[in-house]
Scaffold this motif. Structure first.
Motif, PDB file in Angstrom:
ATOM      1  N   GLY A 112       0.818  -1.206   0.000  1.00 48.04           N
ATOM      2  CA  GLY A 112       0.000   0.000   0.000  1.00 48.04           C
ATOM      3  C   GLY A 112       0.846   1.248   0.000  1.00 48.04           C
ATOM      4  O   GLY A 112       1.783   1.393  -0.792  1.00 48.04           O
ATOM      5  N   SER A 113       0.524   2.170   0.900  1.00 45.47           N
ATOM      6  CA  SER A 113       1.266   3.420   1.007  1.00 45.47           C
ATOM      7  C   SER A 113       2.214   3.407   2.197  1.00 45.47           C
ATOM      8  O   SER A 113       2.655   4.453   2.659  1.00 45.47           O
ATOM      9  N   TYR A 114       2.518   2.240   2.708  1.00 43.80           N
ATOM     10  CA  TYR A 114       3.371   2.135   3.876  1.00 43.80           C
ATOM     11  C   TYR A 114       4.766   2.676   3.562  1.00 43.80           C
ATOM     12  O   TYR A 114       5.324   2.423   2.506  1.00 43.80           O
ATOM     13  N   THR A 115       5.334   3.423   4.483  1.00 41.75           N
ATOM     14  CA  THR A 115       6.626   4.061   4.278  1.00 41.75           C
ATOM     15  C   THR A 115       7.592   3.652   5.368  1.00 41.75           C
ATOM     16  O   THR A 115       7.248   3.689   6.547  1.00 41.75           O
ATOM     17  N   ASN A 116       8.796   3.276   4.968  1.00 39.14           N
ATOM     18  CA  ASN A 116       9.856   2.998   5.925  1.00 39.14           C
ATOM     19  C   ASN A 116      10.742   4.232   6.048  1.00 39.14           C
ATOM     20  O   ASN A 116      11.327   4.678   5.050  1.00 39.14           O
ATOM     21  N   TYR A 117      10.833   4.804   7.235  1.00 30.29           N
ATOM     22  CA  TYR A 117      11.722   5.923   7.474  1.00 30.29           C
ATOM     23  C   TYR A 117      13.086   5.390   7.881  1.00 30.29           C
ATOM     24  O   TYR A 117      13.195   4.489   8.712  1.00 30.29           O
ATOM     25  N   LEU A 118      14.105   5.929   7.269  1.00 32.05           N
ATOM     26  CA  LEU A 118      15.452   5.412   7.456  1.00 32.05           C
ATOM     27  C   LEU A 118      16.307   6.402   8.235  1.00 32.05           C
ATOM     28  O   LEU A 118      16.230   7.602   8.009  1.00 32.05           O
ATOM     29  N   PRO A 119      17.137   5.903   9.138  1.00 35.88           N
ATOM     30  CA  PRO A 119      18.084   6.808   9.804  1.00 35.88           C
ATOM     31  C   PRO A 119      19.157   7.240   8.811  1.00 35.88           C
ATOM     32  O   PRO A 119      19.375   6.570   7.806  1.00 35.88           O
ATOM     33  N   PRO A 120      19.846   8.400   9.046  1.00 38.41           N
ATOM     34  CA  PRO A 120      19.703   9.225  10.242  1.00 38.41           C
ATOM     35  C   PRO A 120      18.572  10.232  10.113  1.00 38.41           C
ATOM     36  O   PRO A 120      18.189  10.614   9.015  1.00 38.41           O
ATOM     37  N   PHE A 121      18.019  10.656  11.241  1.00 32.39           N
ATOM     38  CA  PHE A 121      17.050  11.741  11.288  1.00 32.39           C
ATOM     39  C   PHE A 121      17.809  13.024  11.623  1.00 32.39           C
ATOM     40  O   PHE A 121      18.627  13.040  12.530  1.00 32.39           O
ATOM     41  N   ASN A 122      17.523  14.078  10.905  1.00 34.81           N
ATOM     42  CA  ASN A 122      18.256  15.337  11.094  1.00 34.81           C
ATOM     43  C   ASN A 122      17.316  16.433  11.564  1.00 34.81           C
ATOM     44  O   ASN A 122      16.217  16.598  11.022  1.00 34.81           O
ATOM     45  N   VAL A 123      17.751  17.178  12.566  1.00 34.60           N
ATOM     46  CA  VAL A 123      17.001  18.313  13.092  1.00 34.60           C
ATOM     47  C   VAL A 123      17.875  19.552  12.951  1.00 34.60           C
ATOM     48  O   VAL A 123      19.085  19.496  13.192  1.00 34.60           O
ATOM     49  N   ALA A 124      17.275  20.676  12.568  1.00 29.47           N
ATOM     50  CA  ALA A 124      18.056  21.892  12.390  1.00 29.47           C
ATOM     51  C   ALA A 124      17.189  23.123  12.565  1.00 29.47           C
ATOM     52  O   ALA A 124      15.982  23.093  12.288  1.00 29.47           O
ATOM     53  N   ILE A 125      17.805  24.200  13.048  1.00 32.84           N
ATOM     54  CA  ILE A 125      17.216  25.524  12.895  1.00 32.84           C
ATOM     55  C   ILE A 125      17.421  25.925  11.440  1.00 32.84           C
ATOM     56  O   ILE A 125      18.538  25.855  10.922  1.00 32.84           O
ATOM     57  N   ARG A 126      16.355  26.327  10.788  1.00 33.06           N
ATOM     58  CA  ARG A 126      16.443  26.734   9.380  1.00 33.06           C
ATOM     59  C   ARG A 126      16.290  28.244   9.294  1.00 33.06           C
ATOM     60  O   ARG A 126      15.348  28.808   9.841  1.00 33.06           O
TER      61      ARG A 126
END
Length: 254
Positions: A199-213
């Motif tokens: 279906g529309s299932y999504t696998n999120y892959l590391p790394p996850f990034n967080v930033a001030i934009r």
């Protein structure tokens, strides 16, 4: 509240840089080879739209500090040079992205070459999208208020934050001529993902990034009638870039 990690441009990463030049009414562009003159080689892709008068060249730009896609877009009334920094989508990690200090120096050198051959201009602008990486969203929001010394913000447990402001400033060499200093601040989370066959299932892959934009648009105002002095274009552009650096380092200041 932690102090903003100021005065270190190497901590900030570059998404994209742009120089926009607005043509004076007297300027008419027919044939030009700006891409070859500025980059030293032909573009990889060249396109045109005869009805609208839009032409675009694009290709790889690389020097010892920066690698990305360089785009030249020519319209009847404006010219844009855009440098989009390369990101590896398979192993995306903000810490590995080129620093703002390195990329902006490379970009400024390119633009100074173009100012030597540019047509007459009425206004110029420098825009930059930059990122300051953090370990997680909580830490980003803890540091973010340090960039707003004029407005003490309480961002504890905040989400979906966006702050936009223009603080004009007088130009150094021209009295009563202002620079618009537009900045937009937010916190972003970046992920890589892949679609599966379920279906529309999504696998999120590391790394996850967080930033001030931080998105900046630093431009010469419409206060000055007539054309910008051609011999001062590099110095004027340098001042726009310095305003962007100042905002990146010190935040929303007068």
């Amino acid at each position: 509240m932690p102090e903003a990690p100021s005065f270190d441009l190497t901590k900030w990463k570059t998404e994209s840089l742009r120089m926009t030049a607005f043509l004076s009414p007297s300027s008419q562009i027919t044939e030009q080879n700006w891409w070859e003159e500025i980059s030293g080689s032909p573009p990889e892709v060249r396109s045109s739209q005869p009805r609208t008068g839009v032409k675009q060249d694009e290709g790889l730009f690389q020097d010892e500090n920066t690698r990305g896609k360089l785009i030249l877009a020519v319209q009847p009334s404006r010219i844009d040079w855009l440098l989009a920094i390369d990101f590896d989508p398979t192993s995306f990690n903000l810490q590995s992205v080129v620093s703002f200090s390195e990329s902006v120096n490379s970009f400024t050198q390119l633009m100074n070459r173009w100012f030597n051959v540019s047509p007459n201009l009425q206004r110029i602008a420098f825009a930059a999208n930059t990122l300051l990486p953090f370990e997680d969203v909580k830490q980003a929001y803890e540091y973010l208020p340090g960039y707003f010394p004029l407005n003490q913000l309480d961002l504890k447990n905040a989400q979906d934050f966006i702050y936009r402001i223009n603080r004009p400033r007088n130009f150094d060499d021209i009295s009563d001529f202002k620079i618009n200093r537009l900045s937009t601040w937010s916190v972003m989370t970046f992920t890589t993902f892949k679609l599966t066959n379920v279906g529309s299932y999504t696998n999120y892959l590391p790394p996850f990034n967080v930033a001030i934009r931080l998105e900046m648009d630093i431009n010469t105002s419409t206060d000055l009638s007539g054309e910008l002095p051609k011999d001062k274009l590099p110095k004027m552009f340098a001042q726009l870039v310095e305003c962007a650096k100042e905002i990146t380092l010190q935040g929303d200041i007068l």
